[in-house]
Design a protein around this motif. Sequence first.
Motif, PDB file in Angstrom:
ATOM      1  N   GLY A 198     -56.379  -3.972  24.688  1.00 37.67           N
ATOM      2  CA  GLY A 198     -55.025  -4.311  25.119  1.00 37.67           C
ATOM      3  C   GLY A 198     -54.112  -3.107  25.028  1.00 37.67           C
ATOM      4  N   PHE A 199     -52.907  -3.276  25.548  1.00 39.51           N
ATOM      5  CA  PHE A 199     -51.905  -2.213  25.441  1.00 39.51           C
ATOM      6  C   PHE A 199     -50.523  -2.838  25.557  1.00 39.51           C
ATOM      7  CE2 PHE A 199     -52.262  -2.719  29.984  1.00 39.51           C
ATOM      8  CZ  PHE A 199     -50.979  -2.480  30.470  1.00 39.51           C
ATOM      9  N   GLU A 200     -49.523  -2.086  25.154  1.00 37.07           N
ATOM     10  CA  GLU A 200     -48.138  -2.535  25.278  1.00 37.07           C
ATOM     11  C   GLU A 200     -47.255  -1.289  25.391  1.00 37.07           C
ATOM     12  OE1 GLU A 200     -45.529  -5.374  26.026  1.00 37.07           O
ATOM     13  OE2 GLU A 200     -47.519  -5.947  25.282  1.00 37.07           O
ATOM     14  N   ILE A 201     -46.216  -1.407  26.207  1.00 34.91           N
ATOM     15  CA  ILE A 201     -45.286  -0.299  26.383  1.00 34.91           C
ATOM     16  C   ILE A 201     -44.165  -0.439  25.364  1.00 34.91           C
ATOM     17  CG2 ILE A 201     -43.739   0.883  27.984  1.00 34.91           C
ATOM     18  CD1 ILE A 201     -45.414  -0.266  30.270  1.00 34.91           C
ATOM     19  N   ALA A 202     -43.995   0.577  24.543  1.00 33.64           N
ATOM     20  CA  ALA A 202     -42.938   0.563  23.535  1.00 33.64           C
ATOM     21  C   ALA A 202     -41.577   0.700  24.199  1.00 33.64           C
ATOM     22  CB  ALA A 202     -43.154   1.698  22.543  1.00 33.64           C
ATOM     23  N   PRO A 203     -40.524   0.219  23.552  1.00 32.51           N
ATOM     24  CA  PRO A 203     -39.184   0.353  24.122  1.00 32.51           C
ATOM     25  C   PRO A 203     -38.794   1.796  24.441  1.00 32.51           C
ATOM     26  CG  PRO A 203     -39.151  -1.251  22.356  1.00 32.51           C
ATOM     27  CD  PRO A 203     -40.505  -0.611  22.328  1.00 32.51           C
ATOM     28  N   GLY A 211     -54.301  -7.589  19.167  1.00 35.06           N
ATOM     29  CA  GLY A 211     -52.955  -7.825  19.695  1.00 35.06           C
ATOM     30  C   GLY A 211     -51.918  -6.873  19.136  1.00 35.06           C
ATOM     31  N   ILE A 212     -50.825  -6.703  19.893  1.00 35.42           N
ATOM     32  CA  ILE A 212     -49.750  -5.799  19.499  1.00 35.42           C
ATOM     33  C   ILE A 212     -48.407  -6.356  19.953  1.00 35.42           C
ATOM     34  CG2 ILE A 212     -50.158  -4.459  21.607  1.00 35.42           C
ATOM     35  CD1 ILE A 212     -49.037  -2.001  20.178  1.00 35.42           C
ATOM     36  N   ALA A 213     -47.366  -6.135  19.154  1.00 37.68           N
ATOM     37  CA  ALA A 213     -46.001  -6.542  19.530  1.00 37.68           C
ATOM     38  C   ALA A 213     -45.019  -5.570  18.908  1.00 37.68           C
ATOM     39  CB  ALA A 213     -45.715  -7.961  19.035  1.00 37.68           C
ATOM     40  N   PHE A 214     -43.952  -5.288  19.638  1.00 39.23           N
ATOM     41  CA  PHE A 214     -42.893  -4.425  19.131  1.00 39.23           C
ATOM     42  C   PHE A 214     -41.708  -5.270  18.688  1.00 39.23           C
ATOM     43  CE2 PHE A 214     -45.334  -1.563  21.838  1.00 39.23           C
ATOM     44  CZ  PHE A 214     -45.483  -0.470  20.986  1.00 39.23           C
ATOM     45  N   ASP A 215     -41.100  -4.862  17.596  1.00 42.66           N
ATOM     46  CA  ASP A 215     -39.967  -5.588  17.039  1.00 42.66           C
ATOM     47  C   ASP A 215     -38.800  -5.603  18.028  1.00 42.66           C
ATOM     48  OD1 ASP A 215     -37.485  -6.031  15.282  1.00 42.66           O
ATOM     49  OD2 ASP A 215     -39.121  -6.253  13.832  1.00 42.66           O
ATOM     50  N   PRO A 216     -38.102  -6.730  18.174  1.00 47.49           N
ATOM     51  CA  PRO A 216     -36.924  -6.775  19.048  1.00 47.49           C
ATOM     52  C   PRO A 216     -35.853  -5.755  18.645  1.00 47.49           C
ATOM     53  CG  PRO A 216     -37.613  -8.994  18.477  1.00 47.49           C
ATOM     54  CD  PRO A 216     -38.430  -8.066  17.636  1.00 47.49           C
ATOM     55  N   GLN A 217     -35.847  -5.357  17.365  1.00 44.17           N
ATOM     56  CA  GLN A 217     -34.917  -4.332  16.874  1.00 44.17           C
ATOM     57  C   GLN A 217     -35.612  -2.983  16.721  1.00 44.17           C
ATOM     58  OE1 GLN A 217     -34.659  -7.650  15.249  1.00 44.17           O
ATOM     59  NE2 GLN A 217     -33.192  -7.854  16.918  1.00 44.17           N
ATOM     60  N   PHE A 218     -36.566  -2.713  17.608  1.00 43.43           N
ATOM     61  CA  PHE A 218     -37.368  -1.497  17.511  1.00 43.43           C
ATOM     62  C   PHE A 218     -36.498  -0.236  17.499  1.00 43.43           C
ATOM     63  CE2 PHE A 218     -39.774   2.039  19.352  1.00 43.43           C
ATOM     64  CZ  PHE A 218     -40.923   2.028  18.580  1.00 43.43           C
ATOM     65  N   ALA A 219     -35.421  -0.235  18.257  1.00 49.14           N
ATOM     66  CA  ALA A 219     -34.564   0.950  18.346  1.00 49.14           C
ATOM     67  C   ALA A 219     -34.020   1.368  16.987  1.00 49.14           C
ATOM     68  CB  ALA A 219     -33.413   0.700  19.318  1.00 49.14           C
ATOM     69  N   SER A 220     -33.862   0.405  16.082  1.00 52.24           N
ATOM     70  CA  SER A 220     -33.314   0.723  14.764  1.00 52.24           C
ATOM     71  C   SER A 220     -34.362   0.741  13.653  1.00 52.24           C
ATOM     72  CB  SER A 220     -32.207  -0.266  14.398  1.00 52.24           C
ATOM     73  OG  SER A 220     -32.695  -1.604  14.391  1.00 52.24           O
ATOM     74  N   ASN A 221     -35.412  -0.117  13.758  1.00 51.77           N
ATOM     75  CA  ASN A 221     -36.388  -0.161  12.660  1.00 51.77           C
ATOM     76  C   ASN A 221     -37.754   0.437  13.009  1.00 51.77           C
ATOM     77  OD1 ASN A 221     -37.827  -2.193  14.098  1.00 51.77           O
ATOM     78  ND2 ASN A 221     -36.740  -3.832  13.030  1.00 51.77           N
ATOM     79  N   HIS A 222     -38.053   0.602  14.302  1.00 55.53           N
ATOM     80  CA  HIS A 222     -39.296   1.229  14.776  1.00 55.53           C
ATOM     81  C   HIS A 222     -40.557   0.512  14.298  1.00 55.53           C
ATOM     82  CE1 HIS A 222     -36.267   4.544  14.852  1.00 55.53           C
ATOM     83  NE2 HIS A 222     -36.754   4.669  16.083  1.00 55.53           N
ATOM     84  N   TYR A 223     -40.476  -0.804  14.161  1.00 58.73           N
ATOM     85  CA  TYR A 223     -41.634  -1.559  13.695  1.00 58.73           C
ATOM     86  C   TYR A 223     -42.530  -1.990  14.857  1.00 58.73           C
ATOM     87  CZ  TYR A 223     -39.443  -2.083   9.074  1.00 58.73           C
ATOM     88  OH  TYR A 223     -38.881  -1.864   7.840  1.00 58.73           O
ATOM     89  N   SER A 261     -55.649 -11.545  10.637  1.00 63.65           N
ATOM     90  CA  SER A 261     -54.550 -10.907   9.904  1.00 63.65           C
ATOM     91  C   SER A 261     -53.507 -10.345  10.865  1.00 63.65           C
ATOM     92  CB  SER A 261     -55.089  -9.759   9.036  1.00 63.65           C
ATOM     93  OG  SER A 261     -56.137 -10.196   8.195  1.00 63.65           O
ATOM     94  N   ALA A 262     -52.312 -10.151  10.340  1.00 66.23           N
ATOM     95  CA  ALA A 262     -51.249  -9.472  11.075  1.00 66.23           C
ATOM     96  C   ALA A 262     -50.580  -8.496  10.124  1.00 66.23           C
ATOM     97  CB  ALA A 262     -50.232 -10.465  11.622  1.00 66.23           C
ATOM     98  N   ALA A 263     -50.288  -7.304  10.637  1.00 66.00           N
ATOM     99  CA  ALA A 263     -49.684  -6.276   9.791  1.00 66.00           C
ATOM    100  C   ALA A 263     -48.653  -5.487  10.574  1.00 66.00           C
ATOM    101  CB  ALA A 263     -50.755  -5.343   9.234  1.00 66.00           C
ATOM    102  N   ARG A 264     -47.753  -4.871   9.837  1.00 61.10           N
ATOM    103  CA  ARG A 264     -46.664  -4.091  10.419  1.00 61.10           C
ATOM    104  C   ARG A 264     -46.820  -2.619  10.061  1.00 61.10           C
ATOM    105  NH1 ARG A 264     -41.589  -5.535   7.459  1.00 61.10           N
ATOM    106  NH2 ARG A 264     -41.978  -3.622   6.285  1.00 61.10           N
ATOM    107  N   TYR A 265     -46.505  -1.768  11.029  1.00 58.27           N
ATOM    108  CA  TYR A 265     -46.479  -0.323  10.818  1.00 58.27           C
ATOM    109  C   TYR A 265     -45.134   0.221  11.302  1.00 58.27           C
ATOM    110  CZ  TYR A 265     -51.600  -0.148  10.129  1.00 58.27           C
ATOM    111  OH  TYR A 265     -52.879  -0.308   9.664  1.00 58.27           O
ATOM    112  N   ASN A 266     -44.803   1.423  10.834  1.00 54.76           N
ATOM    113  CA  ASN A 266     -43.614   2.118  11.313  1.00 54.76           C
ATOM    114  C   ASN A 266     -44.030   3.102  12.399  1.00 54.76           C
ATOM    115  OD1 ASN A 266     -41.473   4.215  11.502  1.00 54.76           O
ATOM    116  ND2 ASN A 266     -40.537   3.038   9.842  1.00 54.76           N
ATOM    117  N   ALA A 267     -43.424   2.986  13.570  1.00 51.78           N
ATOM    118  CA  ALA A 267     -43.797   3.813  14.721  1.00 51.78           C
ATOM    119  C   ALA A 267     -42.693   4.782  15.110  1.00 51.78           C
ATOM    120  CB  ALA A 267     -44.156   2.922  15.906  1.00 51.78           C
TER     121      ALA A 267
END
Length: 230
Positions: free
Chosen positions: A45-50, A92-104, A117-123
């Motif tokens: 899979g893939f996803e385009i970051a904000p 699977g992958i998802a970007f945080d709706p507040q990615f611009a401020s938290n980069h999650y 499992s599901a986990a969060r990283y800082n991008a």
Amino acid sequence: MRIKTLFIGLLLSVFFLSPAPLQAAPPTDFQTTQIIGSGLTNPTGFEIAPDGRIFILQQNGVVRIYKNGQLLATPFTTVPVSQAGGDLGLLGIAFDPQFASNHYVYFYYTSPAGINSAARYNATNDTADGGPFVIYESFVEAQQFHAGGTIQFGPDGKLYISIGENQYPPNAQELDNPAGKILRINKDGTIPTDNPFYGQTGKLNEIWAYGLRNPFRFQFDKASGQLRCV
């Protein structure tokens, strides 16, 4: 007999006189361009970051980034995943709706122990800053097939995760395990109190929808906000 013959004649007329079905055609200026032709191993899979970077998932847990017209040589991270093959691994992958401020960025995967499992990283950067910060782990060991595969933010800001029924159809109807379900959690891993089974004895609070075989992919309709699953 005459009525039957007339009926057949009308059907044949409709069949032969009906216009040919319309074929969808791309715009006249449509172009096909190969972005990545090599360098990936079992992409899932893939996803385009904000910010425009493309994050690409590999089943073996390696996350690659496509940026400024090239596939970066150094992976973003390697999520620890099961190497048992089948449907298991990084899914699977998802970007945080507040990615611009938290980069999650959030990933759904099967761990080395075979746990969904599901986990969060800082991008913030092109390589992960710390992590993983695990926000969800099921207590049911995933089988080789029907592991589900999507993690998405809904219009309500909640995280939705799809898990397959682990090759055992009755799981999908049982409300005391996560297999065959779509789960709904807060992005910190806690459970929303307005979930349908929240606080009910013998039922998992994180269940949002059940009765599913292998919901590998789902998406939220941008117009209606409805969840559509395949």
